[in-house]
Design a protein around this motif. Sequence first.
Motif, PDB file in Angstrom:
ATOM      1  N   ARG A   1     -31.265 -46.090  35.631  1.00 50.19           N
ATOM      2  CA  ARG A   1     -31.689 -44.983  36.493  1.00 50.19           C
ATOM      3  C   ARG A   1     -32.019 -45.561  37.862  1.00 50.19           C
ATOM      4  O   ARG A   1     -32.767 -46.536  37.970  1.00 50.19           O
ATOM      5  CB  ARG A   1     -32.914 -44.278  35.910  1.00 50.19           C
ATOM      6  CG  ARG A   1     -33.394 -43.072  36.723  1.00 50.19           C
ATOM      7  CD  ARG A   1     -34.467 -42.316  35.958  1.00 50.19           C
ATOM      8  NE  ARG A   1     -35.714 -43.048  35.900  1.00 50.19           N
ATOM      9  CZ  ARG A   1     -36.780 -42.809  36.676  1.00 50.19           C
ATOM     10  NH1 ARG A   1     -36.727 -41.839  37.588  1.00 50.19           N
ATOM     11  NH2 ARG A   1     -37.885 -43.506  36.546  1.00 50.19           N
TER      12      ARG A   1
ATOM     13  N   VAL B   1     -33.698 -45.051  41.473  1.00 52.90           N
ATOM     14  CA  VAL B   1     -34.679 -44.280  42.246  1.00 52.90           C
ATOM     15  C   VAL B   1     -34.576 -44.746  43.697  1.00 52.90           C
ATOM     16  O   VAL B   1     -34.819 -45.910  43.999  1.00 52.90           O
ATOM     17  CB  VAL B   1     -36.111 -44.493  41.724  1.00 52.90           C
ATOM     18  CG1 VAL B   1     -37.112 -43.725  42.578  1.00 52.90           C
ATOM     19  CG2 VAL B   1     -36.214 -44.078  40.259  1.00 52.90           C
TER      20      VAL B   1
ATOM     21  N   THR C   1     -34.890 -49.127  35.219  1.00 51.26           N
ATOM     22  CA  THR C   1     -35.093 -48.361  36.444  1.00 51.26           C
ATOM     23  C   THR C   1     -34.996 -49.299  37.636  1.00 51.26           C
ATOM     24  O   THR C   1     -35.691 -50.314  37.695  1.00 51.26           O
ATOM     25  CB  THR C   1     -36.463 -47.667  36.450  1.00 51.26           C
ATOM     26  OG1 THR C   1     -36.579 -46.846  35.283  1.00 51.26           O
ATOM     27  CG2 THR C   1     -36.620 -46.792  37.688  1.00 51.26           C
TER      28      THR C   1
ATOM     29  N   HIS D   1     -35.719 -49.437  41.390  1.00 49.62           N
ATOM     30  CA  HIS D   1     -36.414 -48.792  42.496  1.00 49.62           C
ATOM     31  C   HIS D   1     -35.864 -49.373  43.802  1.00 49.62           C
ATOM     32  O   HIS D   1     -36.158 -50.517  44.155  1.00 49.62           O
ATOM     33  CB  HIS D   1     -37.916 -49.040  42.411  1.00 49.62           C
ATOM     34  CG  HIS D   1     -38.565 -48.453  41.183  1.00 49.62           C
ATOM     35  ND1 HIS D   1     -39.045 -47.159  41.141  1.00 49.62           N
ATOM     36  CD2 HIS D   1     -38.783 -48.985  39.948  1.00 49.62           C
ATOM     37  CE1 HIS D   1     -39.552 -46.918  39.942  1.00 49.62           C
ATOM     38  NE2 HIS D   1     -39.403 -48.001  39.201  1.00 49.62           N
TER      39      HIS D   1
END
Length: 239
Positions: free
Chosen positions: A54, A56, A209, A211
């Motif tokens: 994912r 972000v 994730t 970032h």
Amino acid sequence: MIANLRLAGRLLALVVALLGGLALHGVCRLFRRPSLWPRRFLGLVARIVGARVRVVGTPLDRDVVFLSNHLSWIDILAIAGATGSAFVAKGELRGVPLVGWLCTLNRTLFVSRDDRLQVAAQIAQLRTAIGAGGPVTVFPEGTTGDGVTLLPFKAALLAALDPPPPGVRVQPIRVDYGTATPELAWVGDEPGGAHALRVLRRRGRFPVTLHLLAPFDPAAAGNRKAIATQARAAIEDAA
């Protein structure tokens, strides 16, 4: 028994992905077209081993150096699949069968940490790659951590940004495996092969994730130590 079946299934999927990717790469080479296969292949490998990536934030797509924390070899798969970035890797990786060749396809820059006589040449090579416009990722910690403590950033290779090529930005990345971090972080004296087999035998999926933090101008930050300090602070604050 079930873990070994899981391992066999994932290895088979990796072989199929490799063969299919090689065929597509060959077609691109035949028609002299740029090949996106390495990026897509590495992203697919991440998925096969169980990662669900994912993103972000928005990664810059060119004229950027990503500075990231480092937990595992899976970081490379996830970041490459999400950004198409090349990487800076230790020189001995070039000689590893298949892995070294795949790294070359992904425009990996190999450096030797032990050969002090080659430092200037390696910095010049990295500076040339950065100036060419494609994204490049550096892991300034210099090794993998436990995902809890952010190690000190080593500013040596960031000499390629002191001063930076015109228009280049630095974008910090924080890699986070969530609750799976203790199982996936590659720390201690565990051999790389043993860690890879442990991941391939692992049950289920795990989150990764990425970032993508706010980019900054390395020229405005100052010298390489200031660049390392600013990037590390941003990654630490994103925890």
